[in-house]
Write an enzyme that holds these catalytic residues in place. Structure first.
Site, PDB file in Angstrom:
ATOM      1  CE  LYS A  28      49.785  25.365  27.417  1.00  0.00           C
ATOM      2  NZ  LYS A  28      48.710  26.079  26.721  1.00  0.00           N
ATOM      3  CE  LYS A  87      45.180  22.153  28.232  1.00  0.00           C
ATOM      4  NZ  LYS A  87      45.627  23.524  28.624  1.00  0.00           N
TER       5      LYS A  87
HETATM    6  O1  LIG Z   1      45.345  26.472  27.636  1.00  0.00           O
HETATM    7  C1  LIG Z   1      45.927  27.558  27.478  1.00  0.00           C
HETATM    8  C2  LIG Z   1      46.336  28.041  26.154  1.00  0.00           C
HETATM    9  O2  LIG Z   1      47.502  27.500  25.651  1.00  0.00           O
HETATM   10  C3  LIG Z   1      46.248  29.489  26.046  1.00  0.00           C
HETATM   11  O3  LIG Z   1      47.390  30.158  25.617  1.00  0.00           O
HETATM   12  P1  LIG Z   1      47.200  31.557  24.865  1.00  0.00           P
HETATM   13  O4  LIG Z   1      46.283  32.393  25.701  1.00  0.00           O
HETATM   14  O5  LIG Z   1      48.568  32.110  24.799  1.00  0.00           O
HETATM   15  O6  LIG Z   1      46.621  31.227  23.548  1.00  0.00           O
END
Ligand SMILES: O=C[C@H](O)COP(=O)(O)O
Length: 236
Positions: A28, A87
């Site tokens: 991401k 996703k």
């Molecule tokens: O899928 C993963 C999420 O974006 C989690 O990110 P985060 O733990 O920084 O909220």
């Protein structure tokens, strides 16, 4: 067994995730938001090292507006770049009907390319703050659109977590409804160390993380030691 998805934004971070033993590597771009999309060449390059390790690759397509055509093209891009899981962040999606419309088209776009790829619809625990669809409308829309999985994340990464917005029984209900409707489910949203026991109790198929395995905040670097600790705590 709950699987752990970790979201790196670079090749270096992907190596840290693999070294720490993460189950799914989810490419991401946190600079573009909660489910910010990275570039196809980054997904492809990370995919090559992930596949060599026999792990699965996921990619986010963005915190999307209600634009089914744009979303379908983005999803196809992630699939072509090598993602096994695609996703879709339902950020500008207001209701069940819009969620069905966008997810149905994304699913067609991805499955026409490769029927084995998995589409995951993502709603946000803090949906009230962004005026988006409630995660509790997602199981029905996702089932109708024939997606493979559904998830909850947080939209605004300001220190508030999944559990600040939704309570344990609500998350339990989400997990059960996803399964009753034939989909796997994932939970994410600034998950921290204290949340792990209750997450084990709720028992989603997957938990998604980034911040908890970063050295100092979501925009800093993922450390393999923290991924390793997380894997250990989740398996204990
Ligand atoms: O899928 C993963 C999420 O974006 C989690 O990110 P985060 O733990 O920084 O909220």
């Amino acid at each position: 067994m709950i699987r752990v998805l970790v979201s790196p934004m670079s090749i270096d971070e992907a190596y840290e995730c693999l070294k720490g033993g993460a189950d799914i590597i989810d490419v991401k771009n946190p600079k573009e938001g909660s489910l910010g999309a990275n570039f196809p060449w980054v997904i492809k390059e990370i995919g090559e090292i992930v596949k060599k390790e026999g792990k699965e690759l996921s990619a986010t397509t963005g915190d999307l507006d209600f634009k089914p055509g744009t979303a379908s093209l983005a999803a196809l891009g992630a699939a072509v770049a090598g993602a096994d899981y695609i996703k879709v962040g339902l950020y500008g999606v207001k209701n069940k009907e819009q969620a069905y419309e966008i997810l149905k088209n994304v699913t067609r776009s991805v499955k026409d390319f490769d029927a084995d790829k998995k589409v995951v619809g993502a709603a946000y625990a803090d949906f009230h703050r962004i005026n988006a669809i409630s995660p509790f409308d997602l199981p029905e829309a996702g089932q109708m659109a024939e997606v493979d999985g559904i998830m909850i994340d947080t939209a605004i990464k300001d220190g508030l977590t999944l559990f600040d917005h939704l309570k344990e029984p609500q998350l339990q209900e989400f997990v059960e409804t996803a399964r009753e409707n034939g989909m796997f489910c994932a939970l994410a949203g600034s998950i921290n160390w204290e949340h792990l026991p209750v997450l084990k109790k709720i028992s989603p198929d997957i938990i998604g993380v980034r911040t908890i395995v970063c050295e100092s905040g979501r925009q800093s670097k993922i450390k393999s030691e923290l991924v390793e600790r997380l894997m250990k705590e989740m398996s204990g």
